[in-house]
Design a protein around this motif. Structure first.
Motif, mmCIF file in Angstrom:
data_model
loop_
_atom_site.group_PDB
_atom_site.id
_atom_site.type_symbol
_atom_site.label_atom_id
_atom_site.label_comp_id
_atom_site.label_asym_id
_atom_site.label_seq_id
_atom_site.Cartn_x
_atom_site.Cartn_y
_atom_site.Cartn_z
ATOM 1 N N ALA A 1 0.671 -1.227 -0.044
ATOM 2 C CA ALA A 1 0.065 -0.006 -0.071
ATOM 3 C C ALA A 1 0.815 1.311 0.103
ATOM 4 C CB ALA A 1 -0.807 -0.057 1.211
ATOM 5 N N GLN A 2 1.847 1.296 0.776
ATOM 6 C CA GLN A 2 2.852 2.317 0.827
ATOM 7 C C GLN A 2 3.474 2.569 -0.547
ATOM 8 O OE1 GLN A 2 6.248 1.965 3.495
ATOM 9 N NE2 GLN A 2 5.643 3.978 4.386
ATOM 10 N N ARG A 3 3.942 1.419 -1.137
ATOM 11 C CA ARG A 3 4.480 1.746 -2.403
ATOM 12 C C ARG A 3 3.388 2.256 -3.572
ATOM 13 N NH1 ARG A 3 8.835 -1.551 -3.481
ATOM 14 N NH2 ARG A 3 9.040 -0.959 -5.625
ATOM 15 N N LEU A 4 2.419 1.818 -3.443
ATOM 16 C CA LEU A 4 1.268 2.208 -4.308
ATOM 17 C C LEU A 4 0.626 3.411 -3.874
ATOM 18 C CD1 LEU A 4 -0.307 -1.259 -5.131
ATOM 19 C CD2 LEU A 4 1.301 -0.046 -6.654
ATOM 20 N N ARG A 5 0.750 3.953 -2.917
ATOM 21 C CA ARG A 5 0.474 5.270 -2.359
ATOM 22 C C ARG A 5 -1.153 4.879 -2.206
ATOM 23 N NH1 ARG A 5 3.725 9.309 -5.965
ATOM 24 N NH2 ARG A 5 5.750 8.955 -5.113
ATOM 25 N N LEU A 6 -1.583 3.799 -1.511
ATOM 26 C CA LEU A 6 -3.132 3.528 -1.222
ATOM 27 C C LEU A 6 -3.206 3.247 -0.004
ATOM 28 C CD1 LEU A 6 -3.778 0.923 -4.042
ATOM 29 C CD2 LEU A 6 -4.758 3.364 -4.039
ATOM 30 N N PRO A 7 -4.380 3.473 0.483
ATOM 31 C CA PRO A 7 -4.799 3.089 1.989
ATOM 32 C C PRO A 7 -4.625 1.462 2.497
ATOM 33 C CG PRO A 7 -6.502 4.137 1.017
ATOM 34 C CD PRO A 7 -5.769 3.678 -0.207
ATOM 35 N N PHE A 8 -4.307 1.331 3.504
ATOM 36 C CA PHE A 8 -4.133 -0.158 3.844
ATOM 37 C C PHE A 8 -5.139 -0.554 4.797
ATOM 38 C CE2 PHE A 8 -2.688 -3.231 6.792
ATOM 39 C CZ PHE A 8 -2.521 -4.329 5.886
ATOM 40 N N VAL A 9 -5.762 -1.610 4.598
ATOM 41 C CA VAL A 9 -6.728 -1.955 5.713
ATOM 42 C C VAL A 9 -6.624 -3.579 6.091
ATOM 43 C CG1 VAL A 9 -9.229 -2.185 6.323
ATOM 44 C CG2 VAL A 9 -8.524 -0.445 4.555
ATOM 45 N N ALA B 1 -17.085 -7.366 2.929
ATOM 46 C CA ALA B 1 -17.977 -6.856 2.090
ATOM 47 C C ALA B 1 -18.143 -5.189 2.295
ATOM 48 C CB ALA B 1 -19.607 -7.336 2.303
ATOM 49 N N ARG B 2 -17.947 -4.803 3.318
ATOM 50 C CA ARG B 2 -17.920 -3.474 3.583
ATOM 51 C C ARG B 2 -16.742 -2.786 2.942
ATOM 52 N NH1 ARG B 2 -15.645 -0.648 7.708
ATOM 53 N NH2 ARG B 2 -15.673 -2.768 9.395
ATOM 54 N N LEU B 3 -15.476 -3.412 3.299
ATOM 55 C CA LEU B 3 -14.140 -2.885 2.852
ATOM 56 C C LEU B 3 -13.945 -2.928 1.259
ATOM 57 C CD1 LEU B 3 -11.900 -4.476 5.286
ATOM 58 C CD2 LEU B 3 -12.641 -2.355 5.354
ATOM 59 N N VAL B 4 -14.769 -3.908 0.666
ATOM 60 C CA VAL B 4 -14.466 -4.089 -0.971
ATOM 61 C C VAL B 4 -15.667 -3.317 -1.508
ATOM 62 C CG1 VAL B 4 -14.522 -5.658 -2.929
ATOM 63 C CG2 VAL B 4 -13.447 -6.350 -0.963
ATOM 64 N N ASP B 5 -15.490 -2.036 -1.571
ATOM 65 C CA ASP B 5 -16.280 -0.939 -1.803
ATOM 66 C C ASP B 5 -16.054 -0.260 -3.047
ATOM 67 O OD1 ASP B 5 -14.355 0.517 -1.318
ATOM 68 O OD2 ASP B 5 -15.236 1.739 0.534
ATOM 69 N N GLY B 6 -15.048 -0.851 -4.121
ATOM 70 C CA GLY B 6 -14.902 -0.336 -5.247
ATOM 71 C C GLY B 6 -13.707 0.821 -5.087
ATOM 72 N N THR B 7 -13.410 1.174 -4.118
ATOM 73 C CA THR B 7 -12.325 2.325 -3.995
ATOM 74 C C THR B 7 -11.063 1.667 -3.812
ATOM 75 O OG1 THR B 7 -12.368 2.431 -1.600
ATOM 76 C CG2 THR B 7 -13.619 3.954 -3.041
ATOM 77 N N PRO B 8 -9.930 1.994 -4.573
ATOM 78 C CA PRO B 8 -8.590 1.318 -4.641
ATOM 79 C C PRO B 8 -8.060 1.510 -2.975
ATOM 80 C CG PRO B 8 -8.684 3.032 -6.421
ATOM 81 C CD PRO B 8 -9.861 3.117 -5.541
ATOM 82 N N LYS B 9 -7.296 0.346 -2.708
ATOM 83 C CA LYS B 9 -6.891 0.102 -1.425
ATOM 84 C C LYS B 9 -6.317 -1.434 -1.271
ATOM 85 C CE LYS B 9 -10.667 0.569 0.858
ATOM 86 N NZ LYS B 9 -12.281 0.357 0.408
ATOM 87 N N VAL B 10 -5.193 -1.446 -0.399
ATOM 88 C CA VAL B 10 -4.979 -2.916 -0.142
ATOM 89 C C VAL B 10 -5.741 -3.505 1.067
ATOM 90 C CG1 VAL B 10 -2.565 -3.924 0.156
ATOM 91 C CG2 VAL B 10 -2.709 -2.221 -1.410
ATOM 92 N N ILE B 11 -5.863 -4.540 0.861
ATOM 93 C CA ILE B 11 -6.993 -5.381 2.065
ATOM 94 C C ILE B 11 -5.996 -6.518 2.509
ATOM 95 C CG2 ILE B 11 -8.960 -6.147 2.945
ATOM 96 C CD1 ILE B 11 -10.432 -4.491 0.667
ATOM 97 N N ALA B 12 -5.790 -6.707 3.840
ATOM 98 C CA ALA B 12 -5.217 -8.030 4.190
ATOM 99 C C ALA B 12 -6.400 -8.701 4.865
ATOM 100 C CB ALA B 12 -3.954 -7.783 5.150
ATOM 101 N N THR B 13 -6.584 -9.964 4.312
ATOM 102 C CA THR B 13 -7.744 -10.785 5.026
ATOM 103 C C THR B 13 -7.185 -11.708 6.092
ATOM 104 O OG1 THR B 13 -7.660 -12.465 3.165
ATOM 105 C CG2 THR B 13 -8.991 -10.503 2.705
#
Length: 179
Positions: free
Chosen positions: A34-42, A77-89
């Protein structure tokens, strides 16, 4: 060279969801990616803990795995909302049919695939894994891999998570995203 998400056109606009067994590096690699891609991480487990007001370990102990998995499904389901981010499951999230279908449809799924011996070495460092409590980590992870790997193999991208610095895995993911 730092890359932005706009430079990786094969997935622009979609969340990136990391899946795999516990210890594969989903959280650590996810933060760095996420840091490398300048995206939020969740981190989905942290979101579950926040929503429940208790730790994953306590949720398992008090309510059991089925209750935890239901909450996990709703949070993802709430996190996968169509906005770019990196999600660890969590390791079991992608096993749920509904959660997996949502991730495959609405996100880019990346399986961090690691050998059970590598995973066992990593998870021995912390005693926070409910499925490993009082069990041999290598035997348990070997058994989990047999059951879960066929599900993880459905992810759009597969990256090896080896006994190397996490940056190695981040670079492999970036390379796969450029294709």
């Amino acid at each position: 060279m730092l890359q932005t998400h706009a430079q990786l056109n094969s997935w622009t606009g979609k969340p990136i969801v990391l899946v795999g067994l516990m210890g594969a590096g989903k959280t650590t690699v996810g933060r760095r990616l996420a840091q490398r891609l300048r995206l939020p991480f969740v981190d989905a487990d942290a979101e579950i803990e926040s929503a429940a007001g208790m730790s994953v370990t306590d949720i398992f102990a008090k309510f059991g795995e089925p209750h935890f998995r239901d909450g996990e499904r709703r949070v993802i389901a709430r996190l996968v909302d169509g906005t770019p981010k990196v999600i660890a499951t969590g390791g079991g999230a992608f096993i749920n049919d509904e959660t997996r279908a949502l991730i495959l449809d609405q996100a880019i799924s990346i399986w961090l695939d690691a050998a059970p011996a590598v995973l066992a070495d990593r998870v021995r460092r912390r005693d926070t894994r409910p499925l490993l409590r009082g069990k041999d980590p290598l035997a348990t992870l070997t058994d989990l891999a047999k059951v879960r790997n066929p599900f993880y193999a459905l992810a759009q991208i597969r990256v090896s998570s080896v006994a190397a610095p996490h940056e190695t895995t981040v670079e492999a993911i970036l390379k796969a995203l450029r294709k």
